[in-house]
Motif scaffolding. Structure first.
Motif, PDB file in Angstrom:
ATOM      1  N   ASP A  49      45.225  43.769  22.215  1.00  0.00           N
ATOM      2  CA  ASP A  49      44.521  42.622  21.356  1.00  0.00           C
ATOM      3  C   ASP A  49      43.442  43.793  21.087  1.00  0.00           C
ATOM      4  OD1 ASP A  49      47.121  41.450  21.489  1.00  0.00           O
ATOM      5  OD2 ASP A  49      45.796  39.639  21.559  1.00  0.00           O
ATOM      6  N   TYR A  50      42.242  43.736  22.068  1.00  0.00           N
ATOM      7  CA  TYR A  50      41.176  43.431  21.676  1.00  0.00           C
ATOM      8  C   TYR A  50      40.604  45.484  22.137  1.00  0.00           C
ATOM      9  CZ  TYR A  50      40.930  39.982  19.243  1.00  0.00           C
ATOM     10  OH  TYR A  50      40.442  38.312  18.524  1.00  0.00           O
ATOM     11  N   GLY A  51      41.639  46.186  23.015  1.00  0.00           N
ATOM     12  CA  GLY A  51      40.947  47.610  23.778  1.00  0.00           C
ATOM     13  C   GLY A  51      39.913  47.189  24.619  1.00  0.00           C
ATOM     14  N   ILE A  52      39.316  46.161  25.253  1.00  0.00           N
ATOM     15  CA  ILE A  52      38.763  45.790  26.341  1.00  0.00           C
ATOM     16  C   ILE A  52      38.682  46.285  27.458  1.00  0.00           C
ATOM     17  CG2 ILE A  52      36.702  44.123  27.430  1.00  0.00           C
ATOM     18  CD1 ILE A  52      37.361  43.071  24.776  1.00  0.00           C
ATOM     19  N   PRO A  53      38.647  47.206  28.270  1.00  0.00           N
ATOM     20  CA  PRO A  53      39.570  47.035  29.370  1.00  0.00           C
ATOM     21  C   PRO A  53      39.955  46.227  30.670  1.00  0.00           C
ATOM     22  CG  PRO A  53      38.156  48.438  29.420  1.00  0.00           C
ATOM     23  CD  PRO A  53      38.158  47.384  28.635  1.00  0.00           C
ATOM     24  N   ALA A  54      41.227  45.924  30.988  1.00  0.00           N
ATOM     25  CA  ALA A  54      41.545  44.131  31.263  1.00  0.00           C
ATOM     26  C   ALA A  54      40.697  44.858  33.269  1.00  0.00           C
ATOM     27  CB  ALA A  54      42.935  44.155  31.755  1.00  0.00           C
ATOM     28  N   SER A  55      40.364  45.513  33.510  1.00  0.00           N
ATOM     29  CA  SER A  55      39.681  45.403  34.524  1.00  0.00           C
ATOM     30  C   SER A  55      38.178  44.924  34.187  1.00  0.00           C
ATOM     31  CB  SER A  55      39.216  46.928  35.473  1.00  0.00           C
ATOM     32  OG  SER A  55      38.610  47.755  34.261  1.00  0.00           O
ATOM     33  N   ILE A  56      37.463  45.323  33.864  1.00  0.00           N
ATOM     34  CA  ILE A  56      35.956  44.925  32.583  1.00  0.00           C
ATOM     35  C   ILE A  56      36.345  43.656  32.933  1.00  0.00           C
ATOM     36  CG2 ILE A  56      34.693  44.898  31.303  1.00  0.00           C
ATOM     37  CD1 ILE A  56      33.815  47.079  32.959  1.00  0.00           C
ATOM     38  N   THR A  57      37.296  42.915  32.058  1.00  0.00           N
ATOM     39  CA  THR A  57      37.404  40.922  31.575  1.00  0.00           C
ATOM     40  C   THR A  57      37.390  40.281  32.897  1.00  0.00           C
ATOM     41  OG1 THR A  57      38.321  41.732  29.613  1.00  0.00           O
ATOM     42  CG2 THR A  57      39.019  39.918  30.213  1.00  0.00           C
ATOM     43  N   LEU A  58      38.301  40.937  33.863  1.00  0.00           N
ATOM     44  CA  LEU A  58      38.924  39.917  35.135  1.00  0.00           C
ATOM     45  C   LEU A  58      37.297  40.667  35.865  1.00  0.00           C
ATOM     46  CD1 LEU A  58      42.398  41.267  36.168  1.00  0.00           C
ATOM     47  CD2 LEU A  58      41.535  39.049  35.605  1.00  0.00           C
ATOM     48  N   ALA A  59      36.674  41.750  36.002  1.00  0.00           N
ATOM     49  CA  ALA A  59      35.693  41.701  37.006  1.00  0.00           C
ATOM     50  C   ALA A  59      34.459  40.414  36.210  1.00  0.00           C
ATOM     51  CB  ALA A  59      34.602  43.161  36.806  1.00  0.00           C
ATOM     52  N   GLN A  60      34.380  40.617  35.049  1.00  0.00           N
ATOM     53  CA  GLN A  60      33.024  39.837  34.365  1.00  0.00           C
ATOM     54  C   GLN A  60      33.596  38.442  34.972  1.00  0.00           C
ATOM     55  OE1 GLN A  60      32.773  41.792  30.333  1.00  0.00           O
ATOM     56  NE2 GLN A  60      30.978  40.697  30.947  1.00  0.00           N
ATOM     57  N   GLY A  61      35.361  38.073  34.607  1.00  0.00           N
ATOM     58  CA  GLY A  61      35.061  36.811  34.772  1.00  0.00           C
ATOM     59  C   GLY A  61      35.152  36.300  36.010  1.00  0.00           C
ATOM     60  N   LEU A  62      35.062  37.073  36.646  1.00  0.00           N
ATOM     61  CA  LEU A  62      35.115  36.990  38.996  1.00  0.00           C
ATOM     62  C   LEU A  62      33.997  36.469  38.557  1.00  0.00           C
ATOM     63  CD1 LEU A  62      37.480  39.479  40.282  1.00  0.00           C
ATOM     64  CD2 LEU A  62      37.977  37.106  40.853  1.00  0.00           C
ATOM     65  N   LEU A  63      32.623  37.449  38.463  1.00  0.00           N
ATOM     66  CA  LEU A  63      31.844  37.420  38.728  1.00  0.00           C
ATOM     67  C   LEU A  63      30.718  36.145  37.759  1.00  0.00           C
ATOM     68  CD1 LEU A  63      29.884  38.721  40.629  1.00  0.00           C
ATOM     69  CD2 LEU A  63      28.538  40.458  38.216  1.00  0.00           C
ATOM     70  N   GLU A  64      30.748  35.937  36.399  1.00  0.00           N
ATOM     71  CA  GLU A  64      30.486  34.878  35.863  1.00  0.00           C
ATOM     72  C   GLU A  64      30.864  33.419  36.237  1.00  0.00           C
ATOM     73  OE1 GLU A  64      28.031  35.486  34.174  1.00  0.00           O
ATOM     74  OE2 GLU A  64      28.215  38.154  33.778  1.00  0.00           O
ATOM     75  N   SER A  65      32.098  33.419  36.764  1.00  0.00           N
ATOM     76  CA  SER A  65      32.644  32.246  37.377  1.00  0.00           C
ATOM     77  C   SER A  65      32.881  31.929  38.417  1.00  0.00           C
ATOM     78  CB  SER A  65      33.953  31.902  36.623  1.00  0.00           C
ATOM     79  OG  SER A  65      34.938  32.712  36.988  1.00  0.00           O
ATOM     80  N   ASN A  66      32.154  32.259  39.516  1.00  0.00           N
ATOM     81  CA  ASN A  66      32.706  32.413  40.955  1.00  0.00           C
ATOM     82  C   ASN A  66      33.800  32.838  41.443  1.00  0.00           C
ATOM     83  OD1 ASN A  66      31.615  32.397  43.059  1.00  0.00           O
ATOM     84  ND2 ASN A  66      31.089  30.425  43.227  1.00  0.00           N
ATOM     85  N   ALA A  67      34.716  33.142  40.947  1.00  0.00           N
ATOM     86  CA  ALA A  67      36.265  33.241  40.574  1.00  0.00           C
ATOM     87  C   ALA A  67      36.842  32.389  40.826  1.00  0.00           C
ATOM     88  CB  ALA A  67      36.559  33.415  42.214  1.00  0.00           C
ATOM     89  N   GLY A  68      36.213  31.921  39.301  1.00  0.00           N
ATOM     90  CA  GLY A  68      37.103  30.373  38.592  1.00  0.00           C
ATOM     91  C   GLY A  68      36.505  28.790  40.072  1.00  0.00           C
ATOM     92  N   GLU A  69      35.429  29.298  40.010  1.00  0.00           N
ATOM     93  CA  GLU A  69      35.043  28.290  40.947  1.00  0.00           C
ATOM     94  C   GLU A  69      33.470  27.616  40.529  1.00  0.00           C
ATOM     95  OE1 GLU A  69      34.724  28.573  44.707  1.00  0.00           O
ATOM     96  OE2 GLU A  69      37.406  28.386  45.463  1.00  0.00           O
ATOM     97  N   SER A  70      33.357  27.885  39.029  1.00  0.00           N
ATOM     98  CA  SER A  70      31.795  27.210  38.898  1.00  0.00           C
ATOM     99  C   SER A  70      31.979  26.526  38.175  1.00  0.00           C
ATOM    100  CB  SER A  70      31.250  28.341  38.334  1.00  0.00           C
ATOM    101  OG  SER A  70      31.369  28.360  36.067  1.00  0.00           O
ATOM    102  N   ARG A  71      31.244  25.781  38.065  1.00  0.00           N
ATOM    103  CA  ARG A  71      30.710  24.219  37.344  1.00  0.00           C
ATOM    104  C   ARG A  71      30.644  24.135  35.977  1.00  0.00           C
ATOM    105  NH1 ARG A  71      26.166  20.630  37.595  1.00  0.00           N
ATOM    106  NH2 ARG A  71      24.716  21.583  37.698  1.00  0.00           N
ATOM    107  N   LEU A  72      30.488  26.021  34.917  1.00  0.00           N
ATOM    108  CA  LEU A  72      30.702  26.203  33.907  1.00  0.00           C
ATOM    109  C   LEU A  72      31.564  26.402  33.962  1.00  0.00           C
ATOM    110  CD1 LEU A  72      29.020  26.966  31.008  1.00  0.00           C
ATOM    111  CD2 LEU A  72      28.850  28.700  32.064  1.00  0.00           C
ATOM    112  N   ALA A  73      33.081  26.887  34.668  1.00  0.00           N
ATOM    113  CA  ALA A  73      34.340  27.044  34.247  1.00  0.00           C
ATOM    114  C   ALA A  73      35.043  26.134  34.880  1.00  0.00           C
ATOM    115  CB  ALA A  73      34.737  28.166  35.717  1.00  0.00           C
ATOM    116  N   ASN A  74      34.340  25.326  35.426  1.00  0.00           N
ATOM    117  CA  ASN A  74      35.456  24.224  35.942  1.00  0.00           C
ATOM    118  C   ASN A  74      35.200  23.099  34.707  1.00  0.00           C
ATOM    119  OD1 ASN A  74      37.455  24.401  38.326  1.00  0.00           O
ATOM    120  ND2 ASN A  74      35.685  24.953  39.726  1.00  0.00           N
TER     121      ASN A  74
END
Length: 175
Positions: A49-74
């Motif tokens: 939909d937006y042309g952003i590499p899925a690898s970048i989106t996933l890597a940023q999500g992993l890093l910024e959310s502590n693999a989904g475990e951060s309080r911000l993500a939860n």
């Protein structure tokens, strides 16, 4: 090492552990792989939909959310550390945690999917517009471009994204 504030692992980027895959895969790598399995389809749709590499989106999500475990993500479903700059916030729109600066409010999303979409929309803004000129398979260029545009203050942000992408072979989602 990462610091604990009110029992929450701060997003200090020490949350990523790199180890060999396979039978000796670390618990952290297992969590990273589970995160990727959970969100890869969403990242691929956002790429379409937006042309952003899925690898970048996933890597940023992993890093910024502590693999989904951060309080911000939860608690906020905010997987990308997206801040709120609205001057007309209503209750439930954003939140500040005790380990944040008193002026740092982070957006609250109804779902991780909504967070992923907000990330894609954010990367369409003028600040990141130059990235659209890059080939979607150029994850290294995207990582360096995000750092240059000021997505994060960590001086090693681009290198960390690249290391995550290569370690977990996230570039295969860009094909």
């Amino acid at each position: 090492p990462a610091r604990l504030v009110d029992g929450n692992l701060a997003n200090t980027y020490s949350n990523m552990i790199y180890s060999e895959a396979g039978p000796k895969m670390s618990e952290k790598t297992r969590k990273q792989v589970a995160y990727v399995e959970t969100y890869a389809a969403i990242a691929r749709q956002e790429m379409q939909d937006y042309g952003i590499p899925a690898s970048i989106t996933l890597a940023q999500g992993l890093l910024e959310s502590n693999a989904g475990e951060s309080r911000l993500a939860n608690q906020n479903h905010n997987h990308f550390g997206i801040k709120c700059f609205s001057k007309t916030c209503t209750q439930g729109h954003c939140r500040n945690f005790t380990d944040d600066h008193h002026k740092d409010f982070f957006r609250i999303y109804a779902s991780p999917e909504e967070s992923y979409r907000a990330h894609s929309v954010l990367l369409q803004s003028k600040r990141y517009q130059h990235l659209q000129q890059l080939d979607p398979s150029d994850y290294q260029g995207w990582a360096r471009g995000l750092k240059k545009a000021g997505y994060a203050t960590d001086p090693a942000y681009a290198e960390k994204l690249i290391a995550i992408i290569e370690h977990l072979q996230l570039h295969t989602f860009d094909e």
